[in-house]
Write an enzyme that holds these catalytic residues in place. Structure first.
Site, PDB file in Angstrom:
ATOM      1  N   SER A 193       8.353  34.442 -19.429  1.00 43.84           N
ATOM      2  CA  SER A 193       7.367  34.410 -18.329  1.00 43.84           C
ATOM      3  C   SER A 193       6.323  35.489 -18.535  1.00 43.84           C
ATOM      4  O   SER A 193       5.190  35.371 -18.090  1.00 43.84           O
ATOM      5  CB  SER A 193       8.072  34.612 -16.989  1.00 43.84           C
ATOM      6  OG  SER A 193       9.080  33.639 -16.824  1.00 43.84           O
ATOM      7  N   ARG A 194       6.710  36.581 -19.206  1.00 42.69           N
ATOM      8  CA  ARG A 194       5.775  37.697 -19.397  1.00 42.69           C
ATOM      9  C   ARG A 194       4.746  37.408 -20.493  1.00 42.69           C
ATOM     10  O   ARG A 194       3.766  38.147 -20.608  1.00 42.69           O
ATOM     11  CB  ARG A 194       6.545  38.988 -19.705  1.00 42.69           C
ATOM     12  CG  ARG A 194       7.307  39.520 -18.486  1.00 42.69           C
ATOM     13  CD  ARG A 194       7.906  40.892 -18.709  1.00 42.69           C
ATOM     14  NE  ARG A 194       8.404  41.468 -17.474  1.00 42.69           N
ATOM     15  CZ  ARG A 194       9.687  41.460 -17.068  1.00 42.69           C
ATOM     16  NH1 ARG A 194      10.607  40.866 -17.819  1.00 42.69           N
ATOM     17  NH2 ARG A 194      10.034  42.020 -15.928  1.00 42.69           N
ATOM     18  N   GLN A 212      21.918  40.822 -21.359  1.00 41.46           N
ATOM     19  CA  GLN A 212      22.238  40.278 -20.032  1.00 41.46           C
ATOM     20  C   GLN A 212      23.445  39.343 -20.124  1.00 41.46           C
ATOM     21  O   GLN A 212      24.358  39.407 -19.289  1.00 41.46           O
ATOM     22  CB  GLN A 212      21.019  39.535 -19.485  1.00 41.46           C
ATOM     23  CG  GLN A 212      21.270  38.739 -18.233  1.00 41.46           C
ATOM     24  CD  GLN A 212      19.981  38.251 -17.597  1.00 41.46           C
ATOM     25  OE1 GLN A 212      19.284  39.020 -16.942  1.00 41.46           O
ATOM     26  NE2 GLN A 212      19.643  36.990 -17.802  1.00 41.46           N
ATOM     27  N   GLY A 216      11.763  32.253 -11.761  1.00 39.98           N
ATOM     28  CA  GLY A 216      10.594  31.389 -11.604  1.00 39.98           C
ATOM     29  C   GLY A 216       9.589  31.591 -12.722  1.00 39.98           C
ATOM     30  O   GLY A 216       9.925  32.125 -13.776  1.00 39.98           O
ATOM     31  N   LEU A 238       8.388  29.208 -14.450  1.00 38.88           N
ATOM     32  CA  LEU A 238       9.233  28.513 -15.421  1.00 38.88           C
ATOM     33  C   LEU A 238       8.451  28.042 -16.650  1.00 38.88           C
ATOM     34  O   LEU A 238       7.291  27.664 -16.563  1.00 38.88           O
ATOM     35  CB  LEU A 238       9.899  27.308 -14.746  1.00 38.88           C
ATOM     36  CG  LEU A 238      10.772  27.649 -13.526  1.00 38.88           C
ATOM     37  CD1 LEU A 238      11.395  26.371 -12.956  1.00 38.88           C
ATOM     38  CD2 LEU A 238      11.855  28.662 -13.864  1.00 38.88           C
ATOM     39  N   GLY A 245      11.685  27.214 -21.989  1.00 40.99           N
ATOM     40  CA  GLY A 245      12.989  27.869 -22.187  1.00 40.99           C
ATOM     41  C   GLY A 245      13.877  27.656 -20.974  1.00 40.99           C
ATOM     42  O   GLY A 245      15.045  27.249 -21.094  1.00 40.99           O
ATOM     43  N   HIS A 246      13.331  27.907 -19.777  1.00 44.14           N
ATOM     44  CA  HIS A 246      14.094  27.680 -18.550  1.00 44.14           C
ATOM     45  C   HIS A 246      14.509  26.203 -18.430  1.00 44.14           C
ATOM     46  O   HIS A 246      15.632  25.889 -18.055  1.00 44.14           O
ATOM     47  CB  HIS A 246      13.247  28.001 -17.313  1.00 44.14           C
ATOM     48  CG  HIS A 246      12.831  29.436 -17.185  1.00 44.14           C
ATOM     49  ND1 HIS A 246      11.527  29.832 -17.277  1.00 44.14           N
ATOM     50  CD2 HIS A 246      13.542  30.561 -16.938  1.00 44.14           C
ATOM     51  CE1 HIS A 246      11.440  31.144 -17.085  1.00 44.14           C
ATOM     52  NE2 HIS A 246      12.661  31.612 -16.888  1.00 44.14           N
TER      53      HIS A 246
HETATM   54  P1  AMP Z   1      14.172  34.865 -16.187  1.00 43.39           P
HETATM   55  O1  AMP Z   1      13.416  33.924 -15.297  1.00 43.39           O
HETATM   56  O2  AMP Z   1      13.305  35.587 -17.160  1.00 43.39           O
HETATM   57  O3  AMP Z   1      15.110  35.773 -15.425  1.00 43.39           O
HETATM   58  O4  AMP Z   1      15.099  33.961 -17.090  1.00 43.39           O
HETATM   59  C1  AMP Z   1      16.005  33.059 -16.514  1.00 43.39           C
HETATM   60  C2  AMP Z   1      16.927  32.544 -17.577  1.00 43.39           C
HETATM   61  O5  AMP Z   1      16.174  31.873 -18.583  1.00 43.39           O
HETATM   62  C3  AMP Z   1      17.710  33.667 -18.285  1.00 43.39           C
HETATM   63  O6  AMP Z   1      19.048  33.252 -18.491  1.00 43.39           O
HETATM   64  C4  AMP Z   1      16.966  33.812 -19.565  1.00 43.39           C
HETATM   65  O7  AMP Z   1      17.759  34.321 -20.620  1.00 43.39           O
HETATM   66  C5  AMP Z   1      16.543  32.388 -19.836  1.00 43.39           C
HETATM   67  N1  AMP Z   1      15.419  32.361 -20.767  1.00 43.39           N
HETATM   68  C6  AMP Z   1      14.288  33.093 -20.698  1.00 43.39           C
HETATM   69  N2  AMP Z   1      13.508  32.857 -21.769  1.00 43.39           N
HETATM   70  C7  AMP Z   1      14.160  31.940 -22.529  1.00 43.39           C
HETATM   71  C8  AMP Z   1      13.883  31.287 -23.769  1.00 43.39           C
HETATM   72  N3  AMP Z   1      12.763  31.520 -24.454  1.00 43.39           N
HETATM   73  N4  AMP Z   1      14.786  30.410 -24.241  1.00 43.39           N
HETATM   74  C9  AMP Z   1      15.936  30.167 -23.565  1.00 43.39           C
HETATM   75  N5  AMP Z   1      16.257  30.727 -22.396  1.00 43.39           N
HETATM   76  C10 AMP Z   1      15.384  31.613 -21.877  1.00 43.39           C
END
Ligand code: AMP
Length: 280
Positions: free
Chosen positions: A186-187, A153, A31, A33, A36-37
């Site tokens: 998100s951070r 990951q 979440g 979001l 990127g997400h």
């Molecule tokens: P998270 O919510 O941080 O667990 O991320 C969920 C998914 O979004 C993971 O597969 C991440 O690698 C991907 N993700 C996070 N940040 C980015 C970004 N800047 N560009 C592309 N995918 C991303």
């Protein structure tokens, strides 16, 4: 778009879709979001009939002193963004739904997840592989989309899929960046404008390494030294690691092999922990 909270309801829907021959894509997220997400959701919708986005801040992948409690949560906003991006289903289970009282089974990958993030976040990937295996069993996707932003990951999940014979295609989406280069995360919303400015050194260090490789420098120690130097100029940055590794195994390499090697960086910007990487 449908929102589902109960695990059994998600399983029933997934079974129903499968029996109708629908291709199901899963996009696992925690979440909060950002674009990127959303790029992952768009990519998923190009390859599947039904896109399921999971939104779950997974407690088992956070260490005891990490930011689980304060991790940003905004389900209403996330639901709107998912709908706009083309999701068909949002699966947002509760912690009790995923880990009922007495829960005691975990999935651990024991090689690819050991270095880098595995050193400073010892149980992180155990939490990731466990939740992703559970999501695969609940949603039964044909494909699952992950971001290259979290390169280790991706490697750990691919290894788990191969080792445990999951029939899920792992699709990897490129890292989306802010205009100045900072990888979206998100951070990032924890960062003040001053911290954000300093955080740019991470993508700048990766860009410099990339450019050195393009100019023929393949020695990992030289690339690491230059990237570390760039990061060391910033008062608020403390390097956790700068490494040149094989993108599949995460093992350190002495020399860059284009297409296979990558540089990974993790750093604290004051109390905010950021990661980023570039595949050469
Ligand atoms: P998270 O919510 O941080 O667990 O991320 C969920 C998914 O979004 C993971 O597969 C991440 O690698 C991907 N993700 C996070 N940040 C980015 C970004 N800047 N560009 C592309 N995918 C991303």
């Amino acid at each position: 778009m449908q929102k589902i909270t109960a695990v059994t309801e998600m399983q029933t829907l997934a079974e129903d879709l499968r029996s109708k021959g629908q291709i199901i894509a899963l996009v696992p997220t925690m979440g909060a979001l950002h674009d990127g997400h959303l790029s992952l959701i768009k990519l998923a919708s190009e390859q599947a009939d039904t896109v399921v986005v999971s939104i779950f801040v997974n407690p088992t992948q956070f260490g005891p002193n990490e930011d689980f409690a304060k991790y940003p949560r905004d389900l209403e906003r996330d639901l709107q963004l998912c709908e706009q991006a083309g999701a068909d289903v949002v699966f947002a289970p509760t912690v009790e739904g995923m880990y009922p009282k007495g829960y005691s089974t975990f999935v651990t990958e024991e090689f690819v997840g050991k270095p880098l993030e595995g050193v400073s976040r010892p149980n992180h990937f155990r939490g990731v592989t466990t939740i992703v295996a559970k999501l695969f069993n609940i949603v039964r996707p044909d494909l699952a989309v992950f971001g290259q932003k979290d390169a280790q990951q991706v490697a750990v999940i691919k290894k788990m899929v191969a080792d445990l014979n999951f029939t899920v295609d792992v699709v990897v989406a490129p890292t989306l960046r802010e205009q100045e280069g900072l990888a979206m995360s998100s951070r990032n919303r924890y960062l003040s404008s001053g911290q954000r400015l300093e955080a740019l050194a991470i993508s700048e260090a990766l860009k410099m390494a990339q450019s050195m490789v393009e100019h023929g420098e393949l020695r990992a120690d030289r690339l690491i030294a230059e990237a570390t130097h760039i990061l060391s100029q910033k008062r608020r940055i403390r390097v956790i690691y700068v490494a040149v590794v094989d993108r599949n195994t995460m093992e350190s390499v002495r020399e860059v092999h284009p297409g296979v090697s990558m540089m990974a960086i993790a750093a604290w910007v004051d109390e905010v922990r950021l990661i980023d990487n570039v595949v050469f």
